[in-house]
Design a protein around this motif. Structure first.
Motif, PDB file in Angstrom:
ATOM      1  N   THR A 113       2.657   0.994  14.177  1.00  0.00           N
ATOM      2  CA  THR A 113       3.277   1.621  13.017  1.00  0.00           C
ATOM      3  C   THR A 113       3.205   0.666  11.835  1.00  0.00           C
ATOM      4  N   THR A 114       2.642   1.107  10.738  1.00  0.00           N
ATOM      5  CA  THR A 114       2.552   0.277   9.532  1.00  0.00           C
ATOM      6  C   THR A 114       3.486   0.806   8.461  1.00  0.00           C
ATOM      7  N   THR A 115       3.809  -0.046   7.511  1.00  0.00           N
ATOM      8  CA  THR A 115       4.648   0.401   6.399  1.00  0.00           C
ATOM      9  C   THR A 115       3.920   1.468   5.586  1.00  0.00           C
ATOM     10  N   GLU A 146       4.713   3.081  -0.863  1.00  0.00           N
ATOM     11  CA  GLU A 146       5.051   1.884  -0.100  1.00  0.00           C
ATOM     12  C   GLU A 146       6.003   1.007  -0.915  1.00  0.00           C
ATOM     13  N   ALA A 147       5.839   0.988  -2.232  1.00  0.00           N
ATOM     14  CA  ALA A 147       6.741   0.228  -3.105  1.00  0.00           C
ATOM     15  C   ALA A 147       8.171   0.757  -2.985  1.00  0.00           C
ATOM     16  N   ALA A 148       8.324   2.077  -2.897  1.00  0.00           N
ATOM     17  CA  ALA A 148       9.658   2.666  -2.743  1.00  0.00           C
ATOM     18  C   ALA A 148      10.282   2.228  -1.423  1.00  0.00           C
ATOM     19  N   LEU A 149       9.476   2.135  -0.381  1.00  0.00           N
ATOM     20  CA  LEU A 149       9.959   1.684   0.923  1.00  0.00           C
ATOM     21  C   LEU A 149      10.582   0.294   0.802  1.00  0.00           C
ATOM     22  N   TYR A 150       9.920  -0.581   0.021  1.00  0.00           N
ATOM     23  CA  TYR A 150      10.411  -1.958  -0.121  1.00  0.00           C
ATOM     24  C   TYR A 150      11.628  -2.062  -1.044  1.00  0.00           C
ATOM     25  N   LYS A 151      11.999  -0.996  -1.705  1.00  0.00           N
ATOM     26  CA  LYS A 151      13.252  -1.002  -2.459  1.00  0.00           C
ATOM     27  C   LYS A 151      14.444  -0.981  -1.506  1.00  0.00           C
ATOM     28  N   TYR A 152      14.226  -0.406  -0.326  1.00  0.00           N
ATOM     29  CA  TYR A 152      15.306  -0.259   0.649  1.00  0.00           C
ATOM     30  C   TYR A 152      15.237  -1.278   1.783  1.00  0.00           C
ATOM     31  N   PHE A 153      14.044  -1.725   2.120  1.00  0.00           N
ATOM     32  CA  PHE A 153      13.862  -2.606   3.278  1.00  0.00           C
ATOM     33  C   PHE A 153      12.930  -3.756   2.927  1.00  0.00           C
ATOM     34  N   ALA A 154      13.270  -4.945   3.394  1.00  0.00           N
ATOM     35  CA  ALA A 154      12.457  -6.131   3.113  1.00  0.00           C
ATOM     36  C   ALA A 154      11.192  -6.185   3.961  1.00  0.00           C
ATOM     37  N   SER A 155      11.214  -5.526   5.124  1.00  0.00           N
ATOM     38  CA  SER A 155      10.071  -5.630   6.037  1.00  0.00           C
ATOM     39  C   SER A 155      10.097  -4.494   7.055  1.00  0.00           C
ATOM     40  N   LYS A 156       9.009  -4.367   7.784  1.00  0.00           N
ATOM     41  CA  LYS A 156       8.955  -3.387   8.874  1.00  0.00           C
ATOM     42  C   LYS A 156       9.994  -3.740   9.939  1.00  0.00           C
TER      43      LYS A 156
END
Length: 193
Positions: A26-28, A39-49
């Protein structure tokens, strides 16, 4: 139709992907695509997978950690308490085993994942520590023999639940969950009290 908030979509997508193809594959990028966000939005909520994985464990898997934290020495029936721990642990490991199994195929990824877990202060040792702490408190309350090895007992109970998940994934014959949990608790308690 209202769309779920982005964070909820990300956790939902990660949960489905991790169950379907495993944590290692599973990748980000796949999580973001499945969550219908960048993917940028994902990193607004989480620092890493790895942080997403920890969130999936906390929010989408059976509640083993909170159960262990809520147990109070001297409260309730000890066998019933251990039965519920075994039941929740079997459910937890049954759902997490398919997610984590893929990590063991890639040692470098497994090491990186383990490092991330240590940095976040979590990992597979936490349930053992939590159950050990509860059993030591029961020992001080007089419901567990003074000479009993509570860490070994915690390891045995949780290890049996993890092994059940492994055997189930391999197609082994299983006792019904409630029978398994009650039998495990009763057997363990025979050595503790």
């Amino acid at each position: 139709m209202d769309q779920k908030p982005a964070r909820v979509r990300i956790v939902d997508a990660a949960y489905e992907l991790m169950l379907g193809i495993g944590l290692a594959r599973t990748t980000t990028k796949e999580i973001a695509r499945a969550a219908d966000c960048s993917e940028a939005a994902l990193y607004k909520y989480f620092a890493s997978k790895d942080e997403i994985f920890v969130t999936v464990l906390a929010e989408r898997m059976p509640r083993l950690g909170p159960l262990l934290g809520d147990l109070e020495a001297g409260e309730g029936d000890l066998e019933e308490n251990l039965t519920e721990v075994a039941r929740q642990a079997a459910l937890f490991y049954g759902q997490t085993f398919p997610v984590l199994a893929s990590l063991y195929a890639e040692p470098r990824l497994k090491r990186r994942h383990d490092e991330a877990m240590r940095e976040m202060g979590t990992g597979p040792h936490k349930p053992i520590q939590g159950l050990d702490a509860y059993l030591r408190a029961e020992q001080r309350a007089g419901r567990v023999r003074p000479e009993a090895d509570t860490c070994a007992a915690a390891s045995l109970l949780l290890g049996a639940c993890a092994q059940r998940a492994f055997a189930y994934e391999a197609g082994g014959v299983q006792q019904p969950l409630d029978d398994f949990a009650a039998s495990l608790a009763r057997t363990l308690l025979g050595g503790l009290s």
